[in-house]
Design an enzyme around this catalytic site. Structure first.
Site, PDB file in Angstrom:
ATOM      1  CG  ASN A   1      -1.553   1.171   1.496  1.00 61.87           C
ATOM      2  OD1 ASN A   1      -1.924   2.178   0.300  1.00 61.87           O
ATOM      3  ND2 ASN A   1      -2.125   1.452   2.442  1.00 61.87           N
TER       4      ASN A   1
ATOM      5  CE  LYS B   1       0.473   3.894   4.769  1.00 55.65           C
ATOM      6  NZ  LYS B   1       0.090   4.457   6.323  1.00 55.65           N
TER       7      LYS B   1
ATOM      8  CG  HIS C   1      -5.854   2.162   5.435  1.00 52.96           C
ATOM      9  ND1 HIS C   1      -5.591   3.257   5.996  1.00 52.96           N
ATOM     10  CD2 HIS C   1      -4.710   1.360   5.175  1.00 52.96           C
ATOM     11  CE1 HIS C   1      -4.027   3.094   6.308  1.00 52.96           C
ATOM     12  NE2 HIS C   1      -3.542   2.084   5.797  1.00 52.96           N
TER      13      HIS C   1
ATOM     14  CD  GLU D   1      -3.120   5.971   6.236  1.00 54.58           C
ATOM     15  OE1 GLU D   1      -3.031   6.081   5.316  1.00 54.58           O
ATOM     16  OE2 GLU D   1      -2.132   5.548   7.387  1.00 54.58           O
TER      17      GLU D   1
ATOM     18  CD  GLU E   1      -3.552  -2.224   7.650  1.00 53.21           C
ATOM     19  OE1 GLU E   1      -2.372  -2.312   7.083  1.00 53.21           O
ATOM     20  OE2 GLU E   1      -4.191  -1.119   7.376  1.00 53.21           O
TER      21      GLU E   1
ATOM     22  N   GLY F   1       2.634   2.557  10.885  1.00 52.64           N
ATOM     23  CA  GLY F   1       3.387   3.981  10.683  1.00 52.64           C
ATOM     24  C   GLY F   1       4.482   4.008  12.068  1.00 52.64           C
TER      25      GLY F   1
ATOM     26  CB  SER G   1       5.231  -1.308  12.179  1.00 53.52           C
ATOM     27  OG  SER G   1       4.809   0.196  12.581  1.00 53.52           O
TER      28      SER G   1
HETATM   29  C1  PEP Z   1      -0.812   0.584   6.068  1.00 62.33           C
HETATM   30  O1  PEP Z   1      -0.887   1.679   5.393  1.00 62.33           O
HETATM   31  O2  PEP Z   1      -1.537  -0.173   6.079  1.00 62.33           O
HETATM   32  C2  PEP Z   1       0.483   0.076   6.881  1.00 62.33           C
HETATM   33  C3  PEP Z   1       0.228  -1.108   7.478  1.00 62.33           C
HETATM   34  O3  PEP Z   1       1.434   0.833   7.184  1.00 62.33           O
HETATM   35  P1  PEP Z   1       2.926   0.586   7.685  1.00 62.33           P
HETATM   36  O4  PEP Z   1       3.305  -0.560   7.131  1.00 62.33           O
HETATM   37  O5  PEP Z   1       3.722   1.895   7.293  1.00 62.33           O
HETATM   38  O6  PEP Z   1       2.697   1.059   9.204  1.00 62.33           O
END
Ligand code: PEP
Length: 233
Positions: A7, A9, A86, A88, A153, A159, A191
């Site tokens: 992803n 983003k 997601h 976000e 998640e 992040g 992460s």
């Molecule tokens: C994500 O945006 O779905 C995500 C898991 O981000 P990160 O791996 O950067 O934590």
């Protein structure tokens, strides 16, 4: 077989797309590899030998919805997958469970494979069962899930470099699998890096990853994909 989803983003660009395609096209892997770039880059992935997905779609096929992306057009542009819900999208764009479910229906109607994200915020860390049950509620009501993929998640892990313990991942994944049944693949996201990928993939019921930041570093992403090939439980 594991499912590894990148992803990006609202990151990356034409140069990264071209380099990513060249490098990842060299991988022959039993895993399913999916890249979800920003929508404006999707057409750049025409010669990608793995799968392409979108990061979001609207819940209608067409109409007066300025700035939105139609699931039908995403399909025509070459997407096979679409990330929905997601964290976000939920927090910044105020998407609620009902809207996410409508988007899911619209995506399924176009034969897109939805990757539905769920997970609790830091303040709900002790009440993860309630959050997850609520987020899955629409999907449990005699709803044929088809090929739908889910991604757990924890919002506090995205992040931040913070990862739940393996024990916690196994407890939460067992809970989700009990709700959804064994068929729907369940990814971990938050992460993920080449440092922790191996031990997370070794957890029971983890069918793959949704990778954010680390998917923008091609060598790092390749290492994560390589770990996926090792674990085929
Ligand atoms: C994500 O945006 O779905 C995500 C898991 O981000 P990160 O791996 O950067 O934590």
């Amino acid at each position: 077989m594991k499912i590894i989803v990148a992803n990006w983003k609202m990151n990356g660009g034409v140069d990264l797309a071209d380099e990513f395609i060249e490098e990842i096209n060299t991988i022959t892997s039993p895993n399913t590899i999916v890249v979800c770039p920003p929508a404006v880059l999707i057409s750049r992935f025409g010669n990608f030998s793995h799968r392409v997905g979108a990061q979001n779609c609207f819940c209608e096929e067409n109409g007066a919805f300025t700035g939105e992306n139609s699931p039908k057009l995403l399909k025509e542009a070459g997407c096979k997958y679409v990330i929905l819900g997601h964290s976000e999208r939920r927090s910044i764009f105020c998407e609620d469970d009902e809207l996410i479910f409508k988007k899911w229906k619209a995506a399924v109607a176009q034969d897109l494979i939805p990757i539905v994200c769920i997970g609790e915020k830091i303040e709900d860390r002790d009440n993860w069962k309630e959050t997850i049950s609520r987020q899955l509620d629409f999907f449990l009501d005699d709803c044929p899930l088809g090929d739908t993929i889910f991604a757990y998640e924890p919002v506090w892990s995205i992040g931040t470099g913070l990862i739940p313990t393996e024990e916690k991942i196994e407890t939460i994944f067992a809970f989700i699998k009990e709700l959804l049944g064994d068929e729907a693949p369940l990814l971990y996201g938050g992460s993920v890096t080449s440092e922790n990928a191996q031990r997370i993939l070794a957890c029971q019921n983890v069918d793959g990853f949704l990778v954010g930041g680390a998917s923008l570093k091609i060598d790092e992403f390749k290492k994560i994909v390589a770990f996926g090939a090792v674990f085929n439980h």
